[in-house]
Motif scaffolding. Sequence first.
Motif, short mmCIF file in Angstrom:
data_model
loop_
_atom_site.label_atom_id
_atom_site.label_comp_id
_atom_site.label_asym_id
_atom_site.label_seq_id
_atom_site.Cartn_x
_atom_site.Cartn_y
_atom_site.Cartn_z
N GLY A 98 0.76 -1.25 0.00
CA GLY A 98 0.00 0.00 0.00
C GLY A 98 0.78 1.29 0.00
N ASN A 99 2.12 1.22 0.08
CA ASN A 99 2.87 2.48 0.22
C ASN A 99 3.65 2.90 -1.02
N GLY A 100 3.45 2.21 -2.12
CA GLY A 100 4.11 2.60 -3.36
C GLY A 100 5.52 2.09 -3.54
N SER A 101 6.02 1.30 -2.58
CA SER A 101 7.42 0.86 -2.65
C SER A 101 7.68 -0.11 -3.79
N ILE A 102 6.66 -0.81 -4.24
CA ILE A 102 6.84 -1.73 -5.37
C ILE A 102 7.17 -0.92 -6.62
N ALA A 103 6.41 0.13 -6.86
CA ALA A 103 6.67 0.98 -8.03
C ALA A 103 8.02 1.69 -7.90
N GLN A 104 8.33 2.16 -6.70
CA GLN A 104 9.57 2.90 -6.48
C GLN A 104 10.80 2.03 -6.70
N ASN A 105 10.65 0.73 -6.47
CA ASN A 105 11.79 -0.19 -6.58
C ASN A 105 11.65 -1.17 -7.73
N LEU A 106 10.86 -0.80 -8.71
CA LEU A 106 10.57 -1.72 -9.81
C LEU A 106 11.85 -2.18 -10.52
N GLU A 107 12.81 -1.27 -10.67
CA GLU A 107 14.03 -1.62 -11.42
C GLU A 107 14.92 -2.63 -10.70
N ILE A 108 14.79 -2.75 -9.38
CA ILE A 108 15.66 -3.69 -8.66
C ILE A 108 15.08 -5.11 -8.64
N ILE A 109 13.85 -5.26 -9.09
CA ILE A 109 13.24 -6.59 -9.15
C ILE A 109 13.74 -7.27 -10.42
N PRO A 110 14.37 -8.44 -10.30
CA PRO A 110 14.99 -9.06 -11.47
C PRO A 110 14.00 -9.55 -12.51
N ASP A 111 14.50 -9.64 -13.75
CA ASP A 111 13.68 -10.19 -14.82
C ASP A 111 14.27 -11.48 -15.38
N ASP A 112 15.33 -12.00 -14.70
CA ASP A 112 16.00 -13.20 -15.19
C ASP A 112 15.92 -14.38 -14.23
N VAL A 113 15.20 -14.24 -13.12
CA VAL A 113 14.94 -15.36 -12.21
C VAL A 113 13.49 -15.26 -11.76
N SER A 114 12.96 -16.36 -11.23
CA SER A 114 11.57 -16.36 -10.76
C SER A 114 11.43 -15.44 -9.55
N VAL A 115 10.33 -14.69 -9.55
CA VAL A 115 10.01 -13.76 -8.46
C VAL A 115 8.78 -14.30 -7.74
N TYR A 116 8.90 -14.54 -6.44
CA TYR A 116 7.78 -15.08 -5.67
C TYR A 116 7.26 -14.00 -4.72
N VAL A 117 5.95 -13.78 -4.78
CA VAL A 117 5.31 -12.70 -4.02
C VAL A 117 4.28 -13.29 -3.06
N TYR A 136 11.32 -22.01 7.69
CA TYR A 136 11.61 -21.14 6.55
C TYR A 136 11.55 -19.66 6.92
N LEU A 137 11.33 -19.38 8.22
CA LEU A 137 11.15 -18.00 8.65
C LEU A 137 12.40 -17.39 9.26
N SER A 138 12.44 -16.08 9.21
CA SER A 138 13.52 -15.32 9.82
C SER A 138 12.96 -13.96 10.26
N THR A 139 13.63 -13.34 11.21
CA THR A 139 13.27 -11.96 11.60
C THR A 139 14.35 -10.98 11.15
N ASP A 140 15.38 -11.49 10.50
CA ASP A 140 16.46 -10.62 10.03
C ASP A 140 16.02 -9.87 8.78
N PRO A 141 16.11 -8.54 8.79
CA PRO A 141 15.73 -7.78 7.59
C PRO A 141 16.70 -8.04 6.45
N VAL A 142 16.19 -7.95 5.24
CA VAL A 142 16.99 -8.18 4.04
C VAL A 142 17.11 -6.88 3.27
N ASP A 143 18.33 -6.47 2.99
CA ASP A 143 18.55 -5.23 2.23
C ASP A 143 18.15 -5.41 0.77
N LEU A 144 17.71 -4.32 0.16
CA LEU A 144 17.39 -4.35 -1.26
C LEU A 144 18.68 -4.49 -2.06
N PRO A 145 18.64 -5.23 -3.15
CA PRO A 145 19.86 -5.42 -3.96
C PRO A 145 20.24 -4.14 -4.69
#
Length: 313
Positions: free
Chosen positions: A102-121, A163-172
Motif C-alpha cells: 500500500g505504500n508505493g514501494s513496489i513501483a519505487q523499486n521496480l528496477e531492482i526486481i529481477p527479470d531473469d529469475v523467478s520472483v515469488y510474491v 523457513y522464517l527469519s526476523t532478520d531484515p533483508v537489504d534491497l539489492p
Amino acid sequence: MKKLLVILLCVLLTAVSFAACGSNEEAAAPPAEQTPVAEETNAVEEAALAYFANFPADRHVISPADFFTKIDAGEEMFIIDIRSADDYAKGHIKGAVNLPFGNGSIAQNLEIIPDDVSVYVYCYTGQTASQTTAVLNVAGKPAYNVQSGFVRGISVEPNFENYLSTDPVDLPADTYEVNSDIKAAVEEYYATVASYAGTPTEAQNIKVENVKEIVDSESDDYMIVSVRKAEDYAKGHVKGAVNIPFGAGMQDSLVELPKDKKIIVYCYTGQTASQTVAILRLLGYEAYNMQFGMGSVETKSGWLGAGFETVTE
C-alpha cells in the motif's frame, strides 16, 4: 494568303512543341514520396493484453508446498513480502525483501526486481499478491503468487517455521531496465492503491456486503463479472453478473466491457479475480475485486459465507 497560312502553321507547331515539353517535364518528375505514418503503439496496453494472451498453465501461482520445495532445492529466486513492515519484522520467509503493497514501494523499486529469475510474491491471503503478480509480469518480471498468502497458505504448511527469519533483508543494488511507459503506469497503479487507504475499496477490494448493497440498488453505475468456470456460474452466481471464465484468451472479452461503468470482479477466493482486476486497471478500467470471492458456507467467507443468495438465470 499562302504566306499567312504558313505563319499560322508555324505558330501552331510551336505551341504544340511547348505543350509537349511541359507534359514530358511533369511526367518525368517523380511524385513526392509519402513517408508512412507509424501506428502509435501503447506499450502498457500491449503488455496487459499479452498477459492473458500468453497465459501459462500454472496461472502464475505456486502452492506453499512447492514454494518450499524450490527453496530446499536451492533454486535461485527473488522473494517479495508485500505485507506491512511491522508484520514483516515479526517473521518472514528467509531472504525475502519487504515492499509493502500500500505504500508505493513496489513501483519505487521496480528496477531492482529481477527479470531473469523467478520472483515469488506473498501477502496475507493471496489477493494483493495476485494483483502484484499480474502487474510485475506486465513489467517483464516472471512473478508468481504464493497461493493463499502468509495467513492461509504459508503458515498452515507443516514445518513452515523452518523457513522464517526476523532478520531484515537489504534491497539489492543491481537494476533491470523497465519500459518507461510501463514504469509510469505501475507508478500510477500504486498511487491509486494508496489513495484508497481507509476507504471501502482499500487495496482495490470491495466487501461482499457493499456488493450486496449495489446489487439490491440495481445501480447502473456498476457491472459485475464472474470469472469462475462456466459450469459453476450456471449453478449459481451473483444476480446480474456476466461470466468471463478466467484463463488464457479472456482478454478478448475483457476489452468489450464498458469503460463508463465500475467493474466488480469475483472468483472463488479472490485471487484470480485480483489478477483480473490488475489487468483491467492497466487497461484503463476502474475495477475492484470482491473480497474472498464466492467463498463458502464452511469457511464463512465471501458471498456464500455471508449467506447471500445466488441466481441461475
